[in-house]
Design a protein around this motif. Structure first.
Motif, PDB file in Angstrom:
ATOM      1  N   VAL A   1      53.635  37.468  39.060  1.00  0.00           N
ATOM      2  CA  VAL A   1      52.440  37.782  38.255  1.00  0.00           C
ATOM      3  C   VAL A   1      51.402  38.558  39.071  1.00  0.00           C
ATOM      4  O   VAL A   1      50.880  39.568  38.586  1.00  0.00           O
ATOM      5  CB  VAL A   1      51.848  36.512  37.604  1.00  0.00           C
ATOM      6  CG1 VAL A   1      50.496  36.787  36.976  1.00  0.00           C
ATOM      7  CG2 VAL A   1      52.829  35.948  36.568  1.00  0.00           C
ATOM      8  N   PRO A   2      51.089  38.162  40.302  1.00  0.00           N
ATOM      9  CA  PRO A   2      50.142  38.983  41.075  1.00  0.00           C
ATOM     10  C   PRO A   2      50.622  40.417  41.280  1.00  0.00           C
ATOM     11  O   PRO A   2      49.825  41.360  41.233  1.00  0.00           O
ATOM     12  CB  PRO A   2      50.024  38.236  42.413  1.00  0.00           C
ATOM     13  CG  PRO A   2      50.358  36.825  42.074  1.00  0.00           C
ATOM     14  CD  PRO A   2      51.419  36.920  41.009  1.00  0.00           C
ATOM     15  N   ARG A   3      51.930  40.599  41.498  1.00  0.00           N
ATOM     16  CA  ARG A   3      52.491  41.954  41.639  1.00  0.00           C
ATOM     17  C   ARG A   3      52.249  42.770  40.389  1.00  0.00           C
ATOM     18  O   ARG A   3      51.836  43.925  40.433  1.00  0.00           O
ATOM     19  CB  ARG A   3      54.012  41.830  41.845  1.00  0.00           C
ATOM     20  CG  ARG A   3      54.504  42.209  43.177  1.00  0.00           C
ATOM     21  CD  ARG A   3      56.015  42.002  43.261  1.00  0.00           C
ATOM     22  NE  ARG A   3      56.627  43.304  43.171  1.00  0.00           N
ATOM     23  CZ  ARG A   3      57.675  43.598  42.443  1.00  0.00           C
ATOM     24  NH1 ARG A   3      58.277  42.714  41.726  1.00  0.00           N
ATOM     25  NH2 ARG A   3      58.147  44.810  42.451  1.00  0.00           N
ATOM     26  N   GLU A   4      52.544  42.152  39.251  1.00  0.00           N
ATOM     27  CA  GLU A   4      52.363  42.849  37.976  1.00  0.00           C
ATOM     28  C   GLU A   4      50.895  43.153  37.730  1.00  0.00           C
ATOM     29  O   GLU A   4      50.546  44.255  37.284  1.00  0.00           O
ATOM     30  CB  GLU A   4      52.933  42.002  36.839  1.00  0.00           C
ATOM     31  CG  GLU A   4      54.445  41.892  36.896  1.00  0.00           C
ATOM     32  CD  GLU A   4      55.017  40.970  35.845  1.00  0.00           C
ATOM     33  OE1 GLU A   4      54.268  40.472  34.970  1.00  0.00           O
ATOM     34  OE2 GLU A   4      56.245  40.739  35.878  1.00  0.00           O
ATOM     35  N   GLU A   5      50.031  42.196  38.045  1.00  0.00           N
ATOM     36  CA  GLU A   5      48.603  42.406  37.800  1.00  0.00           C
ATOM     37  C   GLU A   5      48.027  43.477  38.715  1.00  0.00           C
ATOM     38  O   GLU A   5      47.165  44.239  38.298  1.00  0.00           O
ATOM     39  CB  GLU A   5      47.856  41.086  37.879  1.00  0.00           C
ATOM     40  CG  GLU A   5      48.222  40.186  36.704  1.00  0.00           C
ATOM     41  CD  GLU A   5      47.344  38.973  36.536  1.00  0.00           C
ATOM     42  OE1 GLU A   5      46.614  38.598  37.492  1.00  0.00           O
ATOM     43  OE2 GLU A   5      47.388  38.385  35.438  1.00  0.00           O
ATOM     44  N   ARG A   6      48.507  43.558  39.947  1.00  0.00           N
ATOM     45  CA  ARG A   6      48.052  44.650  40.829  1.00  0.00           C
ATOM     46  C   ARG A   6      48.473  45.998  40.263  1.00  0.00           C
ATOM     47  O   ARG A   6      47.699  46.956  40.278  1.00  0.00           O
ATOM     48  CB  ARG A   6      48.602  44.464  42.248  1.00  0.00           C
ATOM     49  CG  ARG A   6      47.811  43.477  43.069  1.00  0.00           C
ATOM     50  CD  ARG A   6      48.175  43.527  44.542  1.00  0.00           C
ATOM     51  NE  ARG A   6      49.572  43.235  44.821  1.00  0.00           N
ATOM     52  CZ  ARG A   6      50.093  42.011  44.883  1.00  0.00           C
ATOM     53  NH1 ARG A   6      49.321  40.955  44.666  1.00  0.00           N
ATOM     54  NH2 ARG A   6      51.369  41.838  45.158  1.00  0.00           N
ATOM     55  N   ALA A   7      49.704  46.077  39.748  1.00  0.00           N
ATOM     56  CA  ALA A   7      50.177  47.336  39.164  1.00  0.00           C
ATOM     57  C   ALA A   7      49.363  47.700  37.928  1.00  0.00           C
ATOM     58  O   ALA A   7      49.005  48.868  37.731  1.00  0.00           O
ATOM     59  CB  ALA A   7      51.661  47.217  38.809  1.00  0.00           C
TER      60      ALA A   7
END
Length: 159
Positions: free
Chosen positions: A128-134
């Motif tokens: 989720v953090p990866r997706e939110e950064r993107a």
């Protein structure tokens, strides 16, 4: 991006692999447990709701022509904020967690809830953090506004 975030991005296990691992651990935990008529009904209700949520999310994403591939969040072409995404930022992960919960309920195993919680925790801390950064990189203020108004999972938004 901090060094910790970069390292976490490099070693992230794809959510389907985490899901399979959690389901496998559940199967080991529950191998001798028997389902009852009541536990089957309760599990079916939870599983149906979870599958419906997943289907709704997938149809919504496809309707916007954006990616469904969690391994490449940078390929997102549209910030989806309608359908189930108006209520939770992660309806697919919520639905998958629900399916694991249904599996544990069916076999009446509190211990088998632990892999469901583990799946949600791993996805929440890595994917989720990866997706939110993107999403933040691609959509900027629009994503920040969305993030403040819709909860990551359930409950209150982060504000």
């Amino acid at each position: 991006m901090s060094v910790d975030e970069q390292t976490r991005d490099q070693i992230t296990v794809p959510p389907p692999v985490v899901l399979a691992g959690a389901a496998g651990v559940q199967a080991l935990i529950m191998r001798k447990r028997k389902a009852t008529a009541g536990s089957r009904v309760a599990a079916a209700v939870i599983a149906a709701a979870s599958a419906g949520l997943a289907a709704w999310a997938i149809v919504t994403l496809r309707g916007h022509g954006t990616t469904l591939t969690p391994e490449h969040p940078e390929r997102t072409t549209h910030l989806v904020t309608d359908g189930p995404f108006a209520y939770t930022r992660n309806p697919v992960y919520l639905a998958l967690t629900g399916l694991l919960v249904a599996h544990a309920v069916r076999k009446r195993s509190f211990a088998a809830l632990l892999p469901a919680v583990g799946f949600a925790a791993v996805v929440d801390r890595t994917q989720v953090p990866r997706e939110e950064r993107a999403l933040r990189a691609r959509f900027g203020r629009r994503f920040t506004k969305y993030r403040r108004s819709v909860p990551r999972w359930l409950g209150e938004p982060e504000g």
